[in-house]
Design a protein around this motif. Structure first.
Motif, mmCIF file in Angstrom:
data_model
loop_
_atom_site.group_PDB
_atom_site.id
_atom_site.type_symbol
_atom_site.label_atom_id
_atom_site.label_comp_id
_atom_site.label_asym_id
_atom_site.label_seq_id
_atom_site.Cartn_x
_atom_site.Cartn_y
_atom_site.Cartn_z
ATOM 1 N N ARG A 1 25.801 183.847 13.677
ATOM 2 C CA ARG A 1 26.401 182.745 14.438
ATOM 3 C C ARG A 1 26.376 183.079 15.915
ATOM 4 N NH1 ARG A 1 31.155 183.086 14.093
ATOM 5 N NH2 ARG A 1 31.454 184.905 12.755
ATOM 6 N N LEU A 2 26.072 182.104 16.748
ATOM 7 C CA LEU A 2 26.061 182.327 18.186
ATOM 8 C C LEU A 2 27.413 182.860 18.655
ATOM 9 C CD1 LEU A 2 24.096 179.254 19.581
ATOM 10 C CD2 LEU A 2 23.346 181.628 19.449
ATOM 11 N N GLY A 3 27.379 183.930 19.398
ATOM 12 C CA GLY A 3 28.605 184.538 19.898
ATOM 13 C C GLY A 3 29.222 185.548 18.960
ATOM 14 N N SER A 4 28.700 185.676 17.725
ATOM 15 C CA SER A 4 29.259 186.646 16.777
ATOM 16 C C SER A 4 28.801 188.058 17.136
ATOM 17 C CB SER A 4 28.810 186.308 15.352
ATOM 18 O OG SER A 4 27.409 186.500 15.215
ATOM 19 N N ARG A 5 29.453 189.050 16.544
ATOM 20 C CA ARG A 5 29.071 190.442 16.801
ATOM 21 C C ARG A 5 27.641 190.711 16.364
ATOM 22 N NH1 ARG A 5 32.998 194.249 13.882
ATOM 23 N NH2 ARG A 5 31.671 195.790 14.895
ATOM 24 N N LYS A 6 27.242 190.119 15.255
ATOM 25 C CA LYS A 6 25.874 190.317 14.774
ATOM 26 C C LYS A 6 24.866 189.691 15.727
ATOM 27 C CE LYS A 6 23.036 189.852 10.613
ATOM 28 N NZ LYS A 6 23.041 189.478 9.182
ATOM 29 N N GLU A 7 25.172 188.508 16.228
ATOM 30 C CA GLU A 7 24.269 187.844 17.164
ATOM 31 C C GLU A 7 24.155 188.633 18.459
ATOM 32 O OE1 GLU A 7 23.191 185.244 20.507
ATOM 33 O OE2 GLU A 7 25.158 186.109 20.127
ATOM 34 N N ARG A 8 25.275 189.194 18.931
ATOM 35 C CA ARG A 8 25.234 189.996 20.158
ATOM 36 C C ARG A 8 24.434 191.274 19.940
ATOM 37 N NH1 ARG A 8 30.735 188.345 20.487
ATOM 38 N NH2 ARG A 8 31.501 190.411 19.910
ATOM 39 N N LEU A 9 24.535 191.855 18.738
ATOM 40 C CA LEU A 9 23.743 193.040 18.409
ATOM 41 C C LEU A 9 22.251 192.719 18.486
ATOM 42 C CD1 LEU A 9 23.766 196.010 17.061
ATOM 43 C CD2 LEU A 9 23.359 194.767 14.936
ATOM 44 N N LEU A 10 21.846 191.606 17.869
ATOM 45 C CA LEU A 10 20.437 191.230 17.868
ATOM 46 C C LEU A 10 19.962 190.842 19.258
ATOM 47 C CD1 LEU A 10 20.379 189.146 14.566
ATOM 48 C CD2 LEU A 10 19.400 191.415 14.927
ATOM 49 N N ARG A 11 20.809 190.134 20.002
ATOM 50 C CA ARG A 11 20.436 189.739 21.367
ATOM 51 C C ARG A 11 20.195 190.974 22.223
ATOM 52 N NH1 ARG A 11 20.904 185.078 24.100
ATOM 53 N NH2 ARG A 11 22.173 184.140 22.462
ATOM 54 N N GLU A 12 21.078 191.954 22.112
ATOM 55 C CA GLU A 12 20.906 193.191 22.877
ATOM 56 C C GLU A 12 19.641 193.922 22.453
ATOM 57 O OE1 GLU A 12 21.639 196.505 25.415
ATOM 58 O OE2 GLU A 12 22.360 194.447 25.437
ATOM 59 N N PHE A 13 19.381 193.965 21.149
ATOM 60 C CA PHE A 13 18.186 194.643 20.628
ATOM 61 C C PHE A 13 16.919 194.039 21.229
ATOM 62 C CE2 PHE A 13 14.730 195.379 17.704
ATOM 63 C CZ PHE A 13 14.932 196.656 17.215
ATOM 64 N N TYR A 14 16.790 192.717 21.148
ATOM 65 C CA TYR A 14 15.574 192.065 21.615
ATOM 66 C C TYR A 14 15.461 192.030 23.134
ATOM 67 C CZ TYR A 14 14.441 190.536 16.885
ATOM 68 O OH TYR A 14 14.112 190.508 15.554
ATOM 69 N N ALA A 15 16.593 192.084 23.838
ATOM 70 C CA ALA A 15 16.555 192.010 25.300
ATOM 71 C C ALA A 15 16.090 193.318 25.932
ATOM 72 C CB ALA A 15 17.930 191.639 25.845
ATOM 73 N N ARG A 16 16.116 194.401 25.165
ATOM 74 C CA ARG A 16 15.661 195.684 25.709
ATOM 75 C C ARG A 16 14.144 195.785 25.626
ATOM 76 N NH1 ARG A 16 19.962 200.263 23.488
ATOM 77 N NH2 ARG A 16 21.869 199.186 24.162
ATOM 78 N N SER A 17 13.545 196.367 26.657
ATOM 79 C CA SER A 17 12.088 196.465 26.704
ATOM 80 C C SER A 17 11.541 197.541 25.779
ATOM 81 C CB SER A 17 11.630 196.751 28.133
ATOM 82 O OG SER A 17 12.133 198.007 28.579
ATOM 83 N N GLY A 18 12.373 198.488 25.393
ATOM 84 C CA GLY A 18 11.921 199.577 24.534
ATOM 85 C C GLY A 18 13.090 200.431 24.102
ATOM 86 N N ASP A 19 12.785 201.568 23.511
ATOM 87 C CA ASP A 19 13.833 202.476 23.035
ATOM 88 C C ASP A 19 14.030 203.581 24.066
ATOM 89 O OD1 ASP A 19 15.720 203.725 21.488
ATOM 90 O OD2 ASP A 19 14.264 204.711 20.167
ATOM 91 N N HIS A 20 14.969 203.356 24.981
ATOM 92 C CA HIS A 20 15.195 204.299 26.084
ATOM 93 C C HIS A 20 16.395 205.210 25.852
ATOM 94 C CE1 HIS A 20 12.244 201.914 28.200
ATOM 95 N NE2 HIS A 20 12.998 200.831 28.067
ATOM 96 N N ASN A 21 17.069 205.077 24.719
ATOM 97 C CA ASN A 21 18.253 205.880 24.418
ATOM 98 C C ASN A 21 18.037 206.665 23.130
ATOM 99 O OD1 ASN A 21 19.872 204.549 26.577
ATOM 100 N ND2 ASN A 21 19.648 202.776 25.237
ATOM 101 N N THR A 22 18.714 207.804 23.039
ATOM 102 C CA THR A 22 18.658 208.618 21.825
ATOM 103 C C THR A 22 19.934 208.401 21.031
ATOM 104 O OG1 THR A 22 17.305 210.308 22.920
ATOM 105 C CG2 THR A 22 18.433 210.952 20.892
ATOM 106 N N GLY A 23 19.802 207.961 19.783
ATOM 107 C CA GLY A 23 20.966 207.711 18.950
ATOM 108 C C GLY A 23 21.811 208.948 18.764
ATOM 109 N N GLY A 24 23.128 208.759 18.821
ATOM 110 C CA GLY A 24 24.050 209.886 18.711
ATOM 111 C C GLY A 24 24.468 210.441 20.053
ATOM 112 N N SER A 25 23.966 209.853 21.145
ATOM 113 C CA SER A 25 24.310 210.335 22.485
ATOM 114 C C SER A 25 25.770 210.045 22.813
ATOM 115 C CB SER A 25 23.419 209.670 23.536
ATOM 116 O OG SER A 25 22.055 209.913 23.294
#
Length: 278
Positions: free
Chosen positions: A135-159
């Motif tokens: 749903r627009l504005g939901s936590r899941k939608e914000r997660l996906l929006r952030e994922f697609y808005a990034r140009s690549g994987d610039h962070n290391t998980g667990g940081s």
């Protein structure tokens, strides 16, 4: 071979899921690892810890609110056979009861890491768990929006305690790069040059201290901004290709996740809270 930091487990896990067809990015809205597979509606979420503990279980349970495809991941250290966090059959049983997947990473001195899935997530429809809707504005939608808005994987998980390259930071970097080339400019001009619709808000809020107002409606780059362009030069190089690829994807190529994630946001995406909360 015991790891010293959780980040040491990120690369093997990322490579493992990339071989399964996922696009992987680290540290997306507090999730250590997020993966998207075109034919799957539910995003992959992996929470990483050096050892199995209550904190990892609680994180995993929180992520089940975003997706039914959640794993917890820990190191499998063969030198700790008697340790509580190495009682694999009991830990696997617990994860199965909770609907979580579990995987381990074994590191070696002379050969590649071994990633093993001990159990898979229960998935939707099990234990009364339903597929989480987008749903627009939901936590899941914000997660996906952030994922697609990034140009690549610039962070290391667990940081931890590190500056993350979020979509907001990438947006500010594009504005800074455009301002550097123009020396001094108005928000509207920067919005066109940097292809950032929210350029005016980025300049006015000046969250990172990269911009300076020289007169009404005119801005220039500060020394902090110049330093940031050097620090994140690799990110800027990757942004061009990443953004071009995202714009080239048609509405039916990326599936429902991409269509919803790229729809106009019902909230401001350039607030200071968005800048560092991921």
């Amino acid at each position: 071979m015991a790891v010293r930091h959780e980040t040491e487990l990120y690369a093997p896990i990322k490579a493992f899921f990339e071989r399964l067809g996922y696009e992987i990015k680290g540290e997306v809205r507090n999730c250590d690892l997020v993966g998207i597979k075109p034919e799957q509606q539910e995003p992959l979420i992996v929470e990483i810890k050096k050892t199995f503990n209550l904190s990892l279980v609680l994180q995993g349970m929180q992520r089940l609110k975003l997706s039914s495809n959640v794993y917890v991941a820990v190191e499998r250290n063969r030198a700790k056979k008697g340790a509580v966090n190495q009682r694999w059959s009991e830990l696997v049983g617990l994860c199965r009861q909770l609907g979580l997947g579990m995987l381990t990473v074994t590191l070696f001195k002379t050969k590649p890491p071994l990633v093993e899935i001990l159990c898979k997530p229960a998935g939707p429809g099990v234990h009364g768990r339903k597929t989480t809707t987008i749903r627009l504005g939901s936590r899941k939608e914000r997660l996906l929006r952030e994922f697609y808005a990034r140009s690549g994987d610039h962070n290391t998980g667990g940081s931890t305690r590190r500056k993350l390259v979020t979509a907001y930071r990438e947006k500010a970097l594009r504005v800074a790069a455009a301002l550097q080339s123009l020396e001094e400019a108005a928000p509207a001009q920067l919005a066109r040059t940097a292809a950032v619709s929210g350029a005016a808000a980025v300049l006015q809020r000046n969250y990172y201290g990269w911009f300076e107002r020289v007169s009404r409606g005119r801005y220039r780059l500060t020394p902090l901004g110049e330093a940031a362009l050097s620090e994140y030069a690799a990110v800027l190089q990757e942004q061009g290709a990443g953004m071009a690829a995202a714009q080239a994807v048609g509405p039916d190529e990326g599936g429902v996740q991409r269509r919803i994630a790229e729809a106009p946001a019902p909230y401001s995406s350039t607030t200071p809270a968005d800048a560092e909360s991921y």
